[in-house]
Structures are given as C-alpha cells and as structure tokens.
Design a protein around this motif. Structure first.
Motif, PDB file in Angstrom:
ATOM      1  N   MET A   8       0.821  -1.213   0.000  1.00 28.84           N
ATOM      2  CA  MET A   8       0.000   0.000   0.000  1.00 28.84           C
ATOM      3  C   MET A   8       0.856   1.265   0.000  1.00 28.84           C
ATOM      4  O   MET A   8       0.608   2.181  -0.771  1.00 28.84           O
ATOM      5  N   HIS A  13      -3.057   5.824  -4.578  1.00 30.43           N
ATOM      6  CA  HIS A  13      -4.337   5.420  -3.973  1.00 30.43           C
ATOM      7  C   HIS A  13      -4.161   4.256  -2.998  1.00 30.43           C
ATOM      8  O   HIS A  13      -5.104   3.505  -2.765  1.00 30.43           O
ATOM      9  N   PHE A  16      -5.581   0.747  -3.323  1.00 28.53           N
ATOM     10  CA  PHE A  16      -6.969   0.395  -3.019  1.00 28.53           C
ATOM     11  C   PHE A  16      -7.694  -0.231  -4.205  1.00 28.53           C
ATOM     12  O   PHE A  16      -8.448  -1.200  -4.010  1.00 28.53           O
ATOM     13  N   PHE A  19      -6.920  -3.929  -4.236  1.00 29.81           N
ATOM     14  CA  PHE A  19      -7.583  -4.610  -3.119  1.00 29.81           C
ATOM     15  C   PHE A  19      -9.068  -4.806  -3.427  1.00 29.81           C
ATOM     16  O   PHE A  19      -9.621  -5.888  -3.221  1.00 29.81           O
ATOM     17  N   ASP A  20      -9.709  -3.750  -3.939  1.00 33.58           N
ATOM     18  CA  ASP A  20     -11.145  -3.828  -4.229  1.00 33.58           C
ATOM     19  C   ASP A  20     -11.442  -4.815  -5.357  1.00 33.58           C
ATOM     20  O   ASP A  20     -12.416  -5.572  -5.290  1.00 33.58           O
ATOM     21  N   ASN A  35     -11.295  -7.200   3.174  1.00 36.84           N
ATOM     22  CA  ASN A  35     -10.549  -6.192   2.437  1.00 36.84           C
ATOM     23  C   ASN A  35     -10.187  -5.050   3.395  1.00 36.84           C
ATOM     24  O   ASN A  35     -11.079  -4.323   3.840  1.00 36.84           O
ATOM     25  N   HIS A  37      -9.059  -2.204   2.896  1.00 36.45           N
ATOM     26  CA  HIS A  37      -9.499  -0.896   2.394  1.00 36.45           C
ATOM     27  C   HIS A  37     -10.899  -0.570   2.890  1.00 36.45           C
ATOM     28  O   HIS A  37     -11.194   0.576   3.255  1.00 36.45           O
ATOM     29  N   GLU A  38     -11.775  -1.560   2.919  1.00 32.76           N
ATOM     30  CA  GLU A  38     -13.144  -1.322   3.382  1.00 32.76           C
ATOM     31  C   GLU A  38     -13.148  -0.887   4.848  1.00 32.76           C
ATOM     32  O   GLU A  38     -13.919  -0.005   5.234  1.00 32.76           O
ATOM     33  N   ASP A  40     -10.645   0.667   6.337  1.00 35.69           N
ATOM     34  CA  ASP A  40     -10.084   2.025   6.346  1.00 35.69           C
ATOM     35  C   ASP A  40     -11.152   3.050   5.966  1.00 35.69           C
ATOM     36  O   ASP A  40     -11.200   4.142   6.542  1.00 35.69           O
ATOM     37  N   GLN A  41     -12.003   2.713   5.007  1.00 30.30           N
ATOM     38  CA  GLN A  41     -13.076   3.627   4.607  1.00 30.30           C
ATOM     39  C   GLN A  41     -14.042   3.892   5.756  1.00 30.30           C
ATOM     40  O   GLN A  41     -14.492   5.022   5.948  1.00 30.30           O
ATOM     41  N   ASP A  48     -10.433   8.107   0.945  1.00 26.09           N
ATOM     42  CA  ASP A  48     -10.335   7.925  -0.507  1.00 26.09           C
ATOM     43  C   ASP A  48     -10.111   9.248  -1.238  1.00 26.09           C
ATOM     44  O   ASP A  48      -9.467   9.274  -2.278  1.00 26.09           O
ATOM     45  N   THR A  53      -3.670  10.215  -0.256  1.00 30.10           N
ATOM     46  CA  THR A  53      -4.024   8.927  -0.850  1.00 30.10           C
ATOM     47  C   THR A  53      -3.572   8.847  -2.299  1.00 30.10           C
ATOM     48  O   THR A  53      -3.188   7.769  -2.777  1.00 30.10           O
TER      49      THR A  53
END
Length: 158
Positions: A8, A13, A16, A19-20, A35, A37-38, A40-41, A48, A53
């Motif tokens: 990362m 980004h 991300f 990962f998605d 995931n 990233h989810e 982190d969101q 994002d 980022t």
C-alpha cells in the motif's frame, strides 16, 4: 474467509483499486473476502478523497484524516488470525506490512493463496474477473531474522 494482503505505502491510492478488484473477484467465486481498504473507509472517512491517498503517503494521511498505522495493524492482524486463508497480492514481498501479515498467517496455520493476473498453468483455487487465485507452492516461506550488535544474523523458523 480470506484476508487480502499486499503493498500500500507509496503506491497511488494506496493500491486500493487492486484490493477492491481482488475482493470482488474472490466474492464472485463464492468466498468471503476481508478487504482492509473497506475497514479504512469505515474508520477514516474521507480517506479515498485525501490528497495523501493519491500518492500513498502514510505520513501525510496520518495528518490529513488521522490514520493510525498501529490501529490498522492491530485490526489487520486480528482479521488474519480470524481468517482461514490469506490472499497475497502482486508485490507483497516488497511490503513490510504484508510480510508481517503473511508471517502471522503462516504461524497460525492459514492457507496462503497468491493472486495474479497471469495464469501459467498452476492449480487454481478460483478464477474470476481477470484474477487467478492459486495456492502458493511454498506455504511456509517466512523467516524471522534478528540482527544483534557484534553478532551474525540469527534466523528463526517455526
């Protein structure tokens, strides 16, 4: 249930999109994907859209949205331990965090799955949305090394 691990830091980004994409492919194959990233969101609203980022700057993202690497690793390692497998993204071996996650996964007996856009005839676990998932032929490759002043490097395998 598989945790997704990969590079990362210093990647646009924070990687991300990869990962998605891998999470979507794994889920399309009928599996549960964790995931980071989810998480982190949910934990850091605005991550994002943050300027940091765009270039994957961990130091700047701390200042911009209050990101905590320590808190992230505590969550991530807990998810690794709770999972049945870990999916390693391309470039994982250059990532300190992904290597730590893989080490914990190996120590706790998880299956190691490699994600790749290339298919070279390996025995597949799944293949969806342009991603191919296969078992790492070397399930236990991580070694913990220590350097002590005035001594040779000591490697510890488990």
């Amino acid at each position: 249930k598989a945790y997704i691990a990969g590079p990362m830091t210093n990647i646009a980004h924070f990687n991300f999109p990869t990962f998605d994409s891998v999470a979507a492919a794994w889920r399309a194959a009928g599996f549960i994907a964790v995931n980071p990233h989810e998480h982190d969101q949910e934990t850091y609203p605005g991550i994002d859209e943050a300027a940091a980022t765009q270039v994957g700057d961990v130091q700047a993202i701390r200042e911009e949205v209050g990101f905590s690497y320590t808190d992230a690793m505590v969550y991530d390692l807990g998810e690794v331990i709770a999972a049945e497998a870990i999916i390693m993204l391309p470039g994982w071996a250059a990532s300190t965090g992904a290597k730590a996650e893989r080490y914990v996964a190996e120590m706790t007996g998880k299956t190691v799955v490699l994600a790749s856009r290339k298919y070279d005839g390996q025995e597949l676990v799944a293949s969806r949305h342009g991603w191919h998932f296969f078992l790492d032929p070397i399930q236990k490759r991580m070694v913990l090394s220590f350097l002590q002043a005035g001594q040779e490097r000591m490697d510890y395998a488990y």
